[in-house]
Design a protein around this motif. Sequence first.
Motif, PDB file in Angstrom:
ATOM      1  N   GLY A  69       0.795  -1.232   0.000  1.00 56.76           N
ATOM      2  CA  GLY A  69       0.000   0.000   0.000  1.00 56.76           C
ATOM      3  C   GLY A  69       0.819   1.270   0.000  1.00 56.76           C
ATOM      4  O   GLY A  69       0.637   2.150  -0.847  1.00 56.76           O
ATOM      5  N   ASN A  70       1.741   1.402   0.940  1.00 58.49           N
ATOM      6  CA  ASN A  70       2.488   2.653   1.056  1.00 58.49           C
ATOM      7  C   ASN A  70       3.521   2.813  -0.053  1.00 58.49           C
ATOM      8  O   ASN A  70       3.877   3.935  -0.416  1.00 58.49           O
ATOM      9  CB  ASN A  70       3.152   2.765   2.433  1.00 58.49           C
ATOM     10  CG  ASN A  70       2.135   3.132   3.508  1.00 58.49           C
ATOM     11  OD1 ASN A  70       1.029   3.578   3.196  1.00 58.49           O
ATOM     12  ND2 ASN A  70       2.491   2.936   4.761  1.00 58.49           N
ATOM     13  N   ARG A  71       3.996   1.685  -0.592  1.00 57.74           N
ATOM     14  CA  ARG A  71       4.929   1.803  -1.727  1.00 57.74           C
ATOM     15  C   ARG A  71       4.192   2.410  -2.928  1.00 57.74           C
ATOM     16  O   ARG A  71       4.720   3.288  -3.615  1.00 57.74           O
ATOM     17  CB  ARG A  71       5.495   0.424  -2.073  1.00 57.74           C
ATOM     18  CG  ARG A  71       6.331   0.450  -3.322  1.00 57.74           C
ATOM     19  CD  ARG A  71       7.132  -0.814  -3.501  1.00 57.74           C
ATOM     20  NE  ARG A  71       7.502  -0.970  -4.900  1.00 57.74           N
ATOM     21  CZ  ARG A  71       8.100  -2.032  -5.397  1.00 57.74           C
ATOM     22  NH1 ARG A  71       8.398  -3.043  -4.607  1.00 57.74           N
ATOM     23  NH2 ARG A  71       8.393  -2.107  -6.678  1.00 57.74           N
ATOM     24  N   MET A  72       2.981   1.962  -3.181  1.00 58.38           N
ATOM     25  CA  MET A  72       2.210   2.529  -4.289  1.00 58.38           C
ATOM     26  C   MET A  72       1.798   3.970  -3.991  1.00 58.38           C
ATOM     27  O   MET A  72       1.795   4.832  -4.869  1.00 58.38           O
ATOM     28  CB  MET A  72       0.972   1.671  -4.569  1.00 58.38           C
ATOM     29  CG  MET A  72       1.325   0.348  -5.226  1.00 58.38           C
ATOM     30  SD  MET A  72      -0.050  -0.816  -5.243  1.00 58.38           S
ATOM     31  CE  MET A  72      -1.222   0.003  -6.328  1.00 58.38           C
ATOM     32  N   LEU A  73       1.457   4.204  -2.737  1.00 58.02           N
ATOM     33  CA  LEU A  73       1.013   5.550  -2.356  1.00 58.02           C
ATOM     34  C   LEU A  73       2.103   6.590  -2.627  1.00 58.02           C
ATOM     35  O   LEU A  73       1.817   7.722  -2.999  1.00 58.02           O
ATOM     36  CB  LEU A  73       0.651   5.576  -0.864  1.00 58.02           C
ATOM     37  CG  LEU A  73      -0.027   6.855  -0.399  1.00 58.02           C
ATOM     38  CD1 LEU A  73      -1.466   6.901  -0.907  1.00 58.02           C
ATOM     39  CD2 LEU A  73      -0.024   6.963   1.121  1.00 58.02           C
ATOM     40  N   ARG A  74       3.342   6.181  -2.447  1.00 51.22           N
ATOM     41  CA  ARG A  74       4.457   7.108  -2.644  1.00 51.22           C
ATOM     42  C   ARG A  74       4.489   7.641  -4.082  1.00 51.22           C
ATOM     43  O   ARG A  74       4.732   8.816  -4.313  1.00 51.22           O
ATOM     44  CB  ARG A  74       5.759   6.367  -2.315  1.00 51.22           C
ATOM     45  CG  ARG A  74       6.805   7.271  -1.736  1.00 51.22           C
ATOM     46  CD  ARG A  74       7.936   6.471  -1.126  1.00 51.22           C
ATOM     47  NE  ARG A  74       7.543   5.849   0.128  1.00 51.22           N
ATOM     48  CZ  ARG A  74       8.220   4.872   0.722  1.00 51.22           C
ATOM     49  NH1 ARG A  74       9.317   4.405   0.190  1.00 51.22           N
ATOM     50  NH2 ARG A  74       7.813   4.381   1.870  1.00 51.22           N
ATOM     51  N   THR A  75       4.226   6.768  -5.047  1.00 49.81           N
ATOM     52  CA  THR A  75       4.280   7.216  -6.444  1.00 49.81           C
ATOM     53  C   THR A  75       3.074   8.119  -6.756  1.00 49.81           C
ATOM     54  O   THR A  75       3.179   9.064  -7.527  1.00 49.81           O
ATOM     55  CB  THR A  75       4.277   6.014  -7.418  1.00 49.81           C
ATOM     56  OG1 THR A  75       3.073   5.285  -7.261  1.00 49.81           O
ATOM     57  CG2 THR A  75       5.452   5.091  -7.160  1.00 49.81           C
ATOM     58  N   TYR A  76       1.967   7.794  -6.141  1.00 49.74           N
ATOM     59  CA  TYR A  76       0.722   8.552  -6.350  1.00 49.74           C
ATOM     60  C   TYR A  76       0.849   9.966  -5.754  1.00 49.74           C
ATOM     61  O   TYR A  76       0.551  10.971  -6.409  1.00 49.74           O
ATOM     62  CB  TYR A  76      -0.381   7.719  -5.697  1.00 49.74           C
ATOM     63  CG  TYR A  76      -1.703   8.329  -5.375  1.00 49.74           C
ATOM     64  CD1 TYR A  76      -2.742   8.303  -6.311  1.00 49.74           C
ATOM     65  CD2 TYR A  76      -1.981   8.836  -4.101  1.00 49.74           C
ATOM     66  CE1 TYR A  76      -4.000   8.803  -5.991  1.00 49.74           C
ATOM     67  CE2 TYR A  76      -3.231   9.325  -3.772  1.00 49.74           C
ATOM     68  CZ  TYR A  76      -4.234   9.307  -4.714  1.00 49.74           C
ATOM     69  OH  TYR A  76      -5.475   9.791  -4.395  1.00 49.74           O
ATOM     70  N   THR A  77       1.361  10.043  -4.535  1.00 49.14           N
ATOM     71  CA  THR A  77       1.492  11.366  -3.914  1.00 49.14           C
ATOM     72  C   THR A  77       2.634  12.165  -4.566  1.00 49.14           C
ATOM     73  O   THR A  77       2.595  13.386  -4.581  1.00 49.14           O
ATOM     74  CB  THR A  77       1.728  11.263  -2.393  1.00 49.14           C
ATOM     75  OG1 THR A  77       2.853  10.431  -2.146  1.00 49.14           O
ATOM     76  CG2 THR A  77       0.525  10.682  -1.685  1.00 49.14           C
ATOM     77  N   HIS A  78       3.610  11.452  -5.122  1.00 50.92           N
ATOM     78  CA  HIS A  78       4.686  12.137  -5.841  1.00 50.92           C
ATOM     79  C   HIS A  78       4.083  12.924  -7.010  1.00 50.92           C
ATOM     80  O   HIS A  78       4.411  14.111  -7.218  1.00 50.92           O
ATOM     81  CB  HIS A  78       5.690  11.089  -6.353  1.00 50.92           C
ATOM     82  CG  HIS A  78       6.802  11.656  -7.177  1.00 50.92           C
ATOM     83  ND1 HIS A  78       7.938  12.176  -6.616  1.00 50.92           N
ATOM     84  CD2 HIS A  78       6.951  11.801  -8.518  1.00 50.92           C
ATOM     85  CE1 HIS A  78       8.738  12.615  -7.572  1.00 50.92           C
ATOM     86  NE2 HIS A  78       8.164  12.401  -8.738  1.00 50.92           N
ATOM     87  N   GLU A  79       3.199  12.288  -7.762  1.00 49.12           N
ATOM     88  CA  GLU A  79       2.565  12.985  -8.892  1.00 49.12           C
ATOM     89  C   GLU A  79       1.693  14.136  -8.397  1.00 49.12           C
ATOM     90  O   GLU A  79       1.714  15.225  -8.959  1.00 49.12           O
ATOM     91  CB  GLU A  79       1.712  12.015  -9.726  1.00 49.12           C
ATOM     92  CG  GLU A  79       2.520  11.028 -10.519  1.00 49.12           C
ATOM     93  CD  GLU A  79       3.635  11.694 -11.340  1.00 49.12           C
ATOM     94  OE1 GLU A  79       3.341  12.658 -12.076  1.00 49.12           O
ATOM     95  OE2 GLU A  79       4.796  11.242 -11.239  1.00 49.12           O
ATOM     96  N   ALA A  80       0.917  13.869  -7.349  1.00 50.45           N
ATOM     97  CA  ALA A  80       0.028  14.912  -6.818  1.00 50.45           C
ATOM     98  C   ALA A  80       0.848  16.137  -6.421  1.00 50.45           C
ATOM     99  O   ALA A  80       0.498  17.281  -6.743  1.00 50.45           O
ATOM    100  CB  ALA A  80      -0.751  14.362  -5.627  1.00 50.45           C
TER     101      ALA A  80
END
Length: 408
Positions: free
Chosen positions: A194-205
């Motif tokens: 979960g948090n590994r994927m979240l990192r890429t998502y929040t990076h874009e945001a």
Amino acid sequence: MSQTPSNIQRAAVIGAGTMGRGIVMCLANAGVAVQWVDNNPQMLEQALTSVADTYAHSVRQGRIDQAEADDRIARVTTAPDYAAIRDVDLVIEAVYENLELKQKIFRELDALLKPEAILASNTSALDIDTIAAVTRRPQQVLGLHFFSPAHIMKLLEIVRGAQTAPAVLEAALALGKRMGKVSIVAGNCPGFIGNRMLRTYTHEARKMLLEGAFPHQVDAALQGFGFAMGPFRMYDVVGVDLEWRARQLSGTGQDAPQFQVDNRLCEAGRFGQKSGNGYYHYEPGSRQAEHDPQVDALVLQVSEDLGFHRREIGPEEVLERCLLALVNEGAKILEEGIAGSAHDIDLVYLNGYGFPADKGGPMAWADQQGLADVHQRLVALETRQGDHWRPARLIGELAAGGKGFADK
Ligand code: NAD
């Protein structure tokens, strides 16, 4: 190897903070006797009161009766030290996110607890193997990653270390079931699934704030898609300062452009809901996120200082970048065997990260788009935005075979 307790009857929780409180209730609700340890006695007292208050609230709401509340509270006792918990079947550690501290605790627990006891950490992202390595029982060590608030959130990531024994995973899965959790086994890597994927998502945001968007626009686009909350509202809930402090402690990442808005917010004491201001404004006592023009001004200033030429970023681009970031990292996670299936990744996102249920999760969403289409869109982003968008190998392979993640 010592006999693993297949049916966990007695547990201990180390740490009486936000997570410890929720985890204690999960265990007590499942009929497990819990001993609770914190090196701050005042914290432990407050935590016990807070657990009793939560159960009293559940009684008032008619969710449980008084007798049930009394039984649950009676299952929770405090313990002065590790010697007092030597006979438990399982310990769940939930102290500060600090590797050396966790290693120290695991070393002490290993020395005192019965050999068959399972030692678990609730770490959000630390290396389970590095923690297990300080014990003489790495086969009995694993991650039990609860989500906040732990007694409410359905998701439990069960993190398998390199040496975690299958029987230990089985015992954790059985406990997850008793606690009413959706338990997903994840491999050990920074941030797990979960948090590994979240990192890429929040990076874009975050990058989009520098390129031309404002926090409320990014959140509105993702909430329009159906997310329970957008990334910036989420940061306000968990505390904008958590990652800021972690970057300060580790001495890494603080200078990266995408963190400069967070840095300025934190320097101004805007930590999120708890301080009344963060990415949004909150009236005293309210959790209602209100658009704050001061934040837009701060975003403008930061992107100007960093030399960005701002441009219009519409909701389509927000969705494209945030969703495809999740999908591409999810594909890498699948490729590496960190997740057992695309469905497991979807369950993580549906039950722990507020992904809209009607879209089935990020990997199911990608399958609906068609992986050939997803692949093309990632290549387009790679051309425009750089290497970090290179499509995961698995996407290319599945797309070439006319397959989806569900076929993997
Ligand atoms: P917290 O700061 O609320 O609580 C930590 C507790 O640990 C405090 O009560 C503190 O007194 C106690 N403690 C510190 N050192 C100790 C020691 N040596 N012995 C016993 N107790 C000690 O932290 P938290 O938010 O509950 O986070 C705990 C862990 O859970 C961290 O590893 C964190 O990364 C992880 N986690 C947090 C969240 C979240 O949303 N807060 C979600 C998932 C996982």
